[in-house]
Structures are given as C-alpha cells and as structure tokens.
Design a protein around this motif. Structure first.
Motif, PDB file in Angstrom:
ATOM      1  N   VAL A 110       0.829  -1.210   0.000  1.00 30.48           N
ATOM      2  CA  VAL A 110       0.000   0.000   0.000  1.00 30.48           C
ATOM      3  C   VAL A 110       0.865   1.262   0.000  1.00 30.48           C
ATOM      4  O   VAL A 110       0.635   2.202  -0.770  1.00 30.48           O
ATOM      5  N   GLY A 111       1.871   1.299   0.853  1.00 33.06           N
ATOM      6  CA  GLY A 111       2.731   2.473   0.924  1.00 33.06           C
ATOM      7  C   GLY A 111       3.503   2.695  -0.360  1.00 33.06           C
ATOM      8  O   GLY A 111       3.584   3.820  -0.875  1.00 33.06           O
ATOM      9  N   GLN A 112       4.057   1.628  -0.908  1.00 31.06           N
ATOM     10  CA  GLN A 112       4.848   1.746  -2.144  1.00 31.06           C
ATOM     11  C   GLN A 112       3.967   2.173  -3.316  1.00 31.06           C
ATOM     12  O   GLN A 112       4.366   3.001  -4.140  1.00 31.06           O
ATOM     13  N   GLU A 118      -4.967   1.639   6.366  1.00 30.27           N
ATOM     14  CA  GLU A 118      -3.860   2.395   5.780  1.00 30.27           C
ATOM     15  C   GLU A 118      -4.217   2.891   4.380  1.00 30.27           C
ATOM     16  O   GLU A 118      -3.790   3.982   3.968  1.00 30.27           O
ATOM     17  N   SER A 141       1.231   3.914  -3.116  1.00 33.90           N
ATOM     18  CA  SER A 141       0.867   5.322  -2.916  1.00 33.90           C
ATOM     19  C   SER A 141       1.963   6.254  -3.413  1.00 33.90           C
ATOM     20  O   SER A 141       1.689   7.335  -3.966  1.00 33.90           O
ATOM     21  N   GLU A 142       3.215   5.856  -3.259  1.00 32.96           N
ATOM     22  CA  GLU A 142       4.317   6.697  -3.725  1.00 32.96           C
ATOM     23  C   GLU A 142       4.368   6.759  -5.255  1.00 32.96           C
ATOM     24  O   GLU A 142       4.894   7.718  -5.817  1.00 32.96           O
ATOM     25  N   LYS A 155      -6.255   5.974   4.647  1.00 36.08           N
ATOM     26  CA  LYS A 155      -5.388   7.073   5.063  1.00 36.08           C
ATOM     27  C   LYS A 155      -4.603   7.623   3.865  1.00 36.08           C
ATOM     28  O   LYS A 155      -4.490   8.848   3.689  1.00 36.08           O
ATOM     29  N   GLN A 156      -4.087   6.725   3.045  1.00 36.68           N
ATOM     30  CA  GLN A 156      -3.323   7.153   1.877  1.00 36.68           C
ATOM     31  C   GLN A 156      -4.218   7.865   0.865  1.00 36.68           C
ATOM     32  O   GLN A 156      -3.816   8.854   0.249  1.00 36.68           O
ATOM     33  N   ARG A 178      -4.653  11.408   1.816  1.00 39.59           N
ATOM     34  CA  ARG A 178      -3.447  12.179   1.508  1.00 39.59           C
ATOM     35  C   ARG A 178      -3.374  12.501   0.015  1.00 39.59           C
ATOM     36  O   ARG A 178      -3.067  13.641  -0.377  1.00 39.59           O
TER      37      ARG A 178
END
Length: 390
Positions: free
Chosen positions: A338-340, A370, A342-343, A373-374, A377
């Motif tokens: 998820v974090g990757q 998460e 989003s980037e 949340k992303q 953002r």
C-alpha cells in the motif's frame, strides 16, 4: 460472410457495493471462458447455428436475372433447395425451399451446398413474422462432415477438442479457423485433458513450419505448455531471446510455455529478460510478459500464485510497468505494498500521470485502514485524479 467478433473486456458498475466486493467488477477479466493465451477471435460454425432460430443445409439452384430499374431486393433473391434442416423444423414446417439475398461469384455452381441461418422478423407492415435468411456460407463435403461431427458432440468438453484437433491442419482455411476457435474458447483446464492426445514433436514441427499463422502458432505454444518436455527448455529460451529482439503476437505464448516447462525456477529468467529494463520495445515486451505471468497466476497449475505475486511486486520499481499489474495484485488480494503503491501516485508527473488512476483503484479495493489514510493524503495532492479513479 462470417461475423468476426473480437473479445473485449469491460467494467460495468450498477449498484453501490462495499469496496472489497468491488474488486471483481474493477479488476477481474470478463467472464469469457477461453484460455487467455489463445482466445478465439470468431464464433464457430456451431456457435452461429446456436445463435440462430433456423439453420439449414441448402443446395444452390439459381439467381434471377433482373433488369435495371428494379428496386425491390426480393427480386434479386437466389433460389435454394433445403436438403437438411439442422434447426427450426417447427418453424419451417413442410417448406423445403428458400429465397435468399445472395449474389454468387463466378465459381458458384448449381448444386453447391451452403449453410444458411435465419431468424423470424416482423414484415414491413408489422402484420406477421417472416423468415429473414442470412448470407449463405459455402460448405465443401469436408466442411459438411466436420460440421455434422461437431454438432453431434456436447457443446463443451474434451470430445470437441479431440475432434477439432484433426482439422487444425485442414487444407481448407475455414476449417482450420473454426477448429482454432473451438480451442480458443475452451478453458485451459479442458485443454489440459488433451495431454494423452498430443505429440510434442509434432507440435514443435507445427511451430517451426513457416506456413503456420501467428494465431495458430500461439495455440501450438499453448499446447506445448501441456505436452512439452524438459528437453524443450533450451528451445523455448532461444525462442524468447529471438522474440525479445522482434516481438510478435506469439511472445506471451512463448513465455507462458517456457514457464510451464521451467516452473518457478524460470521466473528469474523471465524477470531479467523482460521486466527489468526499458527499451524501444518495452510496451510490447511488458505486455506479453504480464499476460504470460497472469496466465500462470490464474489458469495454469504449474507455479504457485505466491511466486507470481512476488514478481509483480518487483515490477513496482519501474512505475509505468508496475501500474499495469496493480489490478492483478488487487484481484489476488495482495495488500502488502500500500505504501509503495501510494508513492507511485506521488512521484507521477508529465507523461506518467496516468499512473495515478490505477493507484486509486488499487487503494479503493484495499480493505486496510492504511489505504483509506493514503487516499485522503492523495486527495489533497490531486483531487481530480482521485475522483477519476473512483
């Protein structure tokens, strides 16, 4: 003239759903059952018969000679004598002739046999339903034999493929194409049952034959997925190297065949050869490799899906490549990136801004807090892209 239908995939949304339940609508391929590597491009003769209200085998008799000034299309209709009613006997009753809008070519001969379909439509006055015949399809004796065989078989299953297999090399183009489409609409799990009926050396000969069409070659590579031997691996690796330089429509089938023979141990080779670099053929090469890997993740039973997922996660290092597999990661419910992901949205710019929408769809499908949340953002960063992704 036969109607050629190109299989298409679409997304249809109708009612509000939970985000997780939207995954099949957003990311799943259409419900077509055929193998994804060699899917059919046309309805088969049996498909066309099934779709019509009437189907007959008819003998061509004559076409009237009509002078100028005649505007009624009925005046130009050719005369056919019905020899065999395949479908719709209750509609035809005792009628054994048909007048069909048909303009025979120079080689048309009296007595030649044709497959003719028909449907009931309202007449111009709207007072009754009449038969509207479609353009006749010329059938040779071999085509009649083939059609009768296929009509006698169950609508799906191994028996159809065993019968159609012998016609893949027919001297008649129509029969080769129809047999190909029988294979193309069969799911891979049915193709797997063909293994006892396949000869790997013969399949390889067909692949090497310069007269084999590209679509047919894709089918033979798919069959080699089933009957190939470890000794064929060097050949497949060479084929991949050749195709990388000049990719054709068969590249996805070649990669799929290589992986069927090599198993998970072949994944690093495919990654290094096709998924680690950008070059002038990147789009075609990436597309072929993703199709082959998706085939192994969804249909072929050779490689555990977890290995395919790991390869797709690695592609996120090349954003324009990684964005292409987000639908697969969502379909297979891999939410570990998820974090990757989003980037990828944050870093997109210029010609790569299209990446943002598949990122949004991935995050919408993800059930983790998460992801929400992303999304919040990213909404602040580019509200239009998030809205389009929704």
């Amino acid at each position: 003239m036969r109607l050629h239908v190109i299989q298409m995939r679409c997304i249809v949304g109708a009612v509000p759903l939970t985000l997780l339940s939207m995954v099949p609508l957003i990311f799943s391929p259409a419900s077509a059952e055929g193998c994804s590597i060699c899917s059919s491009i046309s309805p088969t003769l049996c498909d066309e018969i099934a779709a019509a209200e009437l189907a007959v085998l008819a003998r061509y008799e004559s076409t009237p000679e009509v002078g100028g000034g005649v505007t009624s299309p009925d005046a130009y209709k050719s005369e056919f004598q019905i020899e065999n009613v395949i479908k719709g006997a209750e509609i035809l009753g005792t009628t054994r002739s048909a007048r069909v809008l048909f303009f025979p070519g120079e080689n048309a001969q009296k007595g030649a046999r044709y497959l003719v379909h028909g449907n009931l439509v309202e007449n111009d006055a709207g007072t009754q339903r009449v038969i509207q015949w479609t353009t006749p399809i010329a059938l040779s004796p071999a085509a009649i034999e083939y059609t009768n065989k296929m009509l006698a078989l169950p609508p799906t299953g191994l028996e159809r493929l065993v019968c159609a297999k012998d016609y893949l090399t027919s001297p008649e183009k129509m029969l080769r194409r129809d047999a190909f489409d029988e294979f193309g609409k069969a799911p891979f799990e049915t193709l797997l049952e063909l293994k006892p009926y396949l000869d790997a050396d013969l399949v390889l000969d067909r692949i090497e034959d310069p007269n084999t069409s590209e679509n047919m070659r894709k089918l033979y590579y798919t069959l080699l997925c089933i009957c190939g031997r470890p000794d064929d691996l060097p050949t497949m690796k060479t084929k991949m190297q050749e195709e990388k330089l000049q990719p054709t429509g068969a590249l996805s089938a070649i990669i799929a065949c290589y992986l069927s023979l090599a198993g998970a141990e072949g994944l690093p080779v495919v990654e290094e050869m096709f998924l680690r670099h950008e070059d002038t053929n990147a789009d075609r090469i990436w597309g072929a490799a993703i199709t082959a890997l998706r085939f192994h993740g969804q249909e072929a039973p050779v490689i555990d899906r977890a290995h395919i997922v790991a390869v797709f996660r690695n592609t996120l290092q090349l954003p324009q490549l990684g964005a292409r597999v987000l639908s697969d990661l969502a379909r297979w419910e891999d939410w570990s990136v998820v974090g990757q992901v989003s980037e990828l949205f944050v870093d997109a710019e210029g010609d790569t801004l299209w990446i943002r929408e598949p990122v949004v769809r991935y995050l919408l499908a993800c059930p983790l807090p998460e992801a929400k949340k992303q999304l919040s953002r990213l909404q602040r960063l580019d509200p239009a892209a998030v809205e389009n992704g929704r």
